[in-house]
Design an enzyme around this catalytic site. Structure first.
Site, PDB file in Angstrom:
ATOM      1  N   LYS A 186       0.844  -1.204   0.000  1.00  0.00           N
ATOM      2  CA  LYS A 186       0.000   0.000   0.000  1.00  0.00           C
ATOM      3  C   LYS A 186       0.873   1.245   0.000  1.00  0.00           C
ATOM      4  O   LYS A 186       1.774   1.375   0.832  1.00  0.00           O
ATOM      5  CB  LYS A 186      -0.884   0.024   1.257  1.00  0.00           C
ATOM      6  CG  LYS A 186      -2.151  -0.762   1.109  1.00  0.00           C
ATOM      7  CD  LYS A 186      -2.836  -0.894   2.436  1.00  0.00           C
ATOM      8  CE  LYS A 186      -4.015   0.021   2.565  1.00  0.00           C
ATOM      9  NZ  LYS A 186      -4.731  -0.224   3.843  1.00  0.00           N
TER      10      LYS A 186
HETATM   11  C1  E4P Z   1      -8.058  -0.100   4.130  1.00  0.00           C
HETATM   12  O1  E4P Z   1      -7.310  -0.383   3.247  1.00  0.00           O
HETATM   13  C2  E4P Z   1      -8.095   1.213   4.811  1.00  0.00           C
HETATM   14  O2  E4P Z   1      -6.861   1.521   5.373  1.00  0.00           O
HETATM   15  C3  E4P Z   1      -9.186   1.207   5.842  1.00  0.00           C
HETATM   16  O3  E4P Z   1     -10.351   0.633   5.270  1.00  0.00           O
HETATM   17  C4  E4P Z   1      -9.463   2.568   6.449  1.00  0.00           C
HETATM   18  O4  E4P Z   1     -10.604   2.482   7.262  1.00  0.00           O
HETATM   19  P1  E4P Z   1     -10.982   3.617   8.329  1.00  0.00           P
HETATM   20  O5  E4P Z   1     -11.362   4.856   7.580  1.00  0.00           O
HETATM   21  O6  E4P Z   1     -12.149   3.024   9.071  1.00  0.00           O
HETATM   22  O7  E4P Z   1      -9.774   3.809   9.196  1.00  0.00           O
END
Ligand code: E4P
Length: 216
Positions: free
Chosen positions: A84
């Site tokens: 990521k």
């Molecule tokens: C996933 O890849 C993201 O980092 C995650 O869904 C973020 O979620 P949040 O906005 O609830 O922290």
């Protein structure tokens, strides 16, 4: 649409992987921070033993050169690791360089269609628009998923749209309806998606009638 679990908790992943609906896992530094100091590498390797699918591990570097070096390191942990990288100028360069090397990139922290389009052009494997965080600021997060899916499909980009930051069961249904390729969800959403009081009362009634019929 595939379902990924958005967690770094190995217990939760083990629990829900048994249902056969989990095709991958996404993690981020905030999720790892909840895990009490476990090494990121060890946790990714534990997850890889349970889930045979893409496992996103997030970079924390801030320059393109550092991001590429970090991405190489994360990708070396396991063949299923998808790296990521947050979308910004340094991130975009790193996405392009990594993708050219064959490192699969999940572009994270996407809040506009333009960010998604640039990441797709640079070669990202996944685009992660954050639905819940947009909803939090009075913007329709699901509309962004719809737009990203349309752009990716109309122009034949190789990227898959991964609906992230989903908060409740209707988000999952809406993500499926607008054509998201993947929805990543907190594990707690699975029991919420599964449960219905009429199912529970129906099971109870069938069991009572089964006793009456002499089946039990
Ligand atoms: C996933 O890849 C993201 O980092 C995650 O869904 C973020 O979620 P949040 O906005 O609830 O922290």
């Amino acid at each position: 649409m595939q379902l990924f679990l958005d967690t770094a908790s190995i217990d939760e992943i083990r629990k829900y992987a048994r249902y056969g609906v989990v095709s991958g896992v996404t993690t981020n530094p905030s999720l790892l921070a909840k895990e009490g100091g476990v090494s990121y590498r060890e946790r990714i390797l534990e997850i890889a033993e349970v889930v045979d699918g893409p496992i996103s591990a997030e970079c924390v570097s801030r320059t393109a050169d550092e991001l590429v070096a970090e991405a190489r390191e994360l990708a070396s942990w396991h063949p299923n690791v998808v790296v990521k990288i947050p979308i910004d100028e340094e991130g975009l360069e790193a996405i392009h360089r990594c993708s050219r090397e064959g490192i699969r990139i999940n572009t994270t922290l996407i809040f506009t269609a333009n960010q998604a389009m640039l990441a797709a052009m640079a070669g990202a494997a996944y685009l992660s628009p954050f639905v819940g965080r947009l909803d939090d600021v009075s913007t329709d997060g699901m509309e962004l998923i719809r737009t990203c899916v349309e752009i990716v499909e109309r122009h034949g980009y190789g990227a898959r749209v991964l609906a992230a930051s989903l908060r409740h069961p209707m988000h999952v249904v809406q993500a499926a309806l607008v054509g998201a390729h993947v929805a990543t969800i907190p594990p707690t959403l699975i029991p919420q998606m599964l449960k219905h009081p009429l199912t529970d009362s129906g099971i109870h009634r069938f069991l009572e009638d089964a006793k009456t019929a002499g089946l039990l």
